[in-house]
Every structure is written in C-alpha cells, then in structure tokens.
Write a protein that holds these residues in place. Sequence first.
Motif, PDB file in Angstrom:
ATOM      1  N   ARG A   1      -5.726   2.737  -9.445  1.00 50.69           N
ATOM      2  CA  ARG A   1      -5.335   1.930 -10.608  1.00 50.69           C
ATOM      3  C   ARG A   1      -4.371   2.693 -11.507  1.00 50.69           C
ATOM      4  O   ARG A   1      -3.383   2.133 -11.980  1.00 50.69           O
ATOM      5  CB  ARG A   1      -6.567   1.513 -11.407  1.00 50.69           C
TER       6      ARG A   1
ATOM      7  N   ARG B   1      -1.015   2.983  -9.666  1.00 56.11           N
ATOM      8  CA  ARG B   1      -0.519   1.736  -9.084  1.00 56.11           C
ATOM      9  C   ARG B   1      -0.282   1.912  -7.587  1.00 56.11           C
ATOM     10  O   ARG B   1       0.808   1.708  -7.075  1.00 56.11           O
ATOM     11  CB  ARG B   1       0.733   1.253  -9.808  1.00 56.11           C
ATOM     12  N   SER B   2      -1.339   2.303  -6.921  1.00 58.07           N
ATOM     13  CA  SER B   2      -1.309   2.520  -5.485  1.00 58.07           C
ATOM     14  C   SER B   2      -2.489   1.767  -4.875  1.00 58.07           C
ATOM     15  O   SER B   2      -3.079   0.916  -5.528  1.00 58.07           O
ATOM     16  CB  SER B   2      -1.410   4.029  -5.192  1.00 58.07           C
TER      17      SER B   2
END
Length: 175
Positions: free
Chosen positions: A124, A127-128
């Motif tokens: 989170r 952003r993966s």
Amino acid sequence: MNYPYMPKSTALWLIENTALTFEQIGEFCGLHELEVKNLADAESNKIQGLNPIINGQITREDIQRCEADPSARLVLREEIVKAQKAQNKKGVGYTPKIHRQNRLGGILWILKNYPELSDGQVARLMRSTNPTVASIRNKTHKSYSAISVQSPLVLGLVSESALHDAVAKAQRTHK
C-alpha cells in the motif's frame, strides 16, 4: 495555499475567456505573473485550456466579481480544498516516470529498515502488489540482483508521515 488542478491549463483558459489580470490568474494558479504573460503571448500553445467552472473549482460569479475589482482574488471552492487535503493525507500519489524503476529499491529499503511491516502495508505504501513485495522479501524477484537499495523518502515515492503511520500501526498490532 491550494491551487487548481492542472494550473497552466487552468491559467490558459482564464487568459482566453476572462478579463482577469495576469496577477490575479497567477496568484490563483500558483504561477508567477511572468509565466502567465508568457502563456498569453505564446503563438501556439501545446497546452489545452481547462475550464475551472466545469470542474467545479470556481464559480462564474467569483470570476465576475474579480473581473470587476482587480484587487479581488479568486478562491478555490471549499469542496476542492477539502478533496485536495484528503488526497494529500494519503501521501505521495503520482510517481514520476524517472522514479518508477526505483520502486523496487524503495520496497527493499523499507523491508530492510522496517521488517515489522507486513507485505500488505508495504504494498500500500509503495503502490505495488503483495506478490511483488513478497518476492522481494524472499529474494525470489526476477530482478532482485539488479535492485539498488534506495530510500523511497528521498526519491519521493512515499511521504515520511505515511511511513511513520504505517510503522506505528504495525507496532500497535505486534504488542
């Protein structure tokens, strides 16, 4: 100070469709007065104007009020300001192309420095995906040998406050 989305496009639209001064437009869009003048003087703009009224960023009445009084200033609508503040709390939202290849190094840095964070928390923050984070943690990622460890804070991939919040949450759940 809060500025409209896509400030140069908004400034171009205001130049072409209103009688506002360059100073008023510049202050509203977060641009220098000379930048606004350059936008106005350009023969052909590669930028397309963006109507801030349709976007709900300002009202026609606000523009008319400022056109009548050159000392008056445009103000973003309160809903937009609240939305921007909520967006800023999430941390850094856009990753520039130049830093996207550094995301794996940022994930590795977080895993080395904050092993208490779960794969989901790291995913989170960066952003993966969970499988990507898990493969880096297990050293099975296809590019693992080529990953250079770099701080995502320095690269601007994650905000310091978001990282501290995630670490505090992880420490609370481990107690």
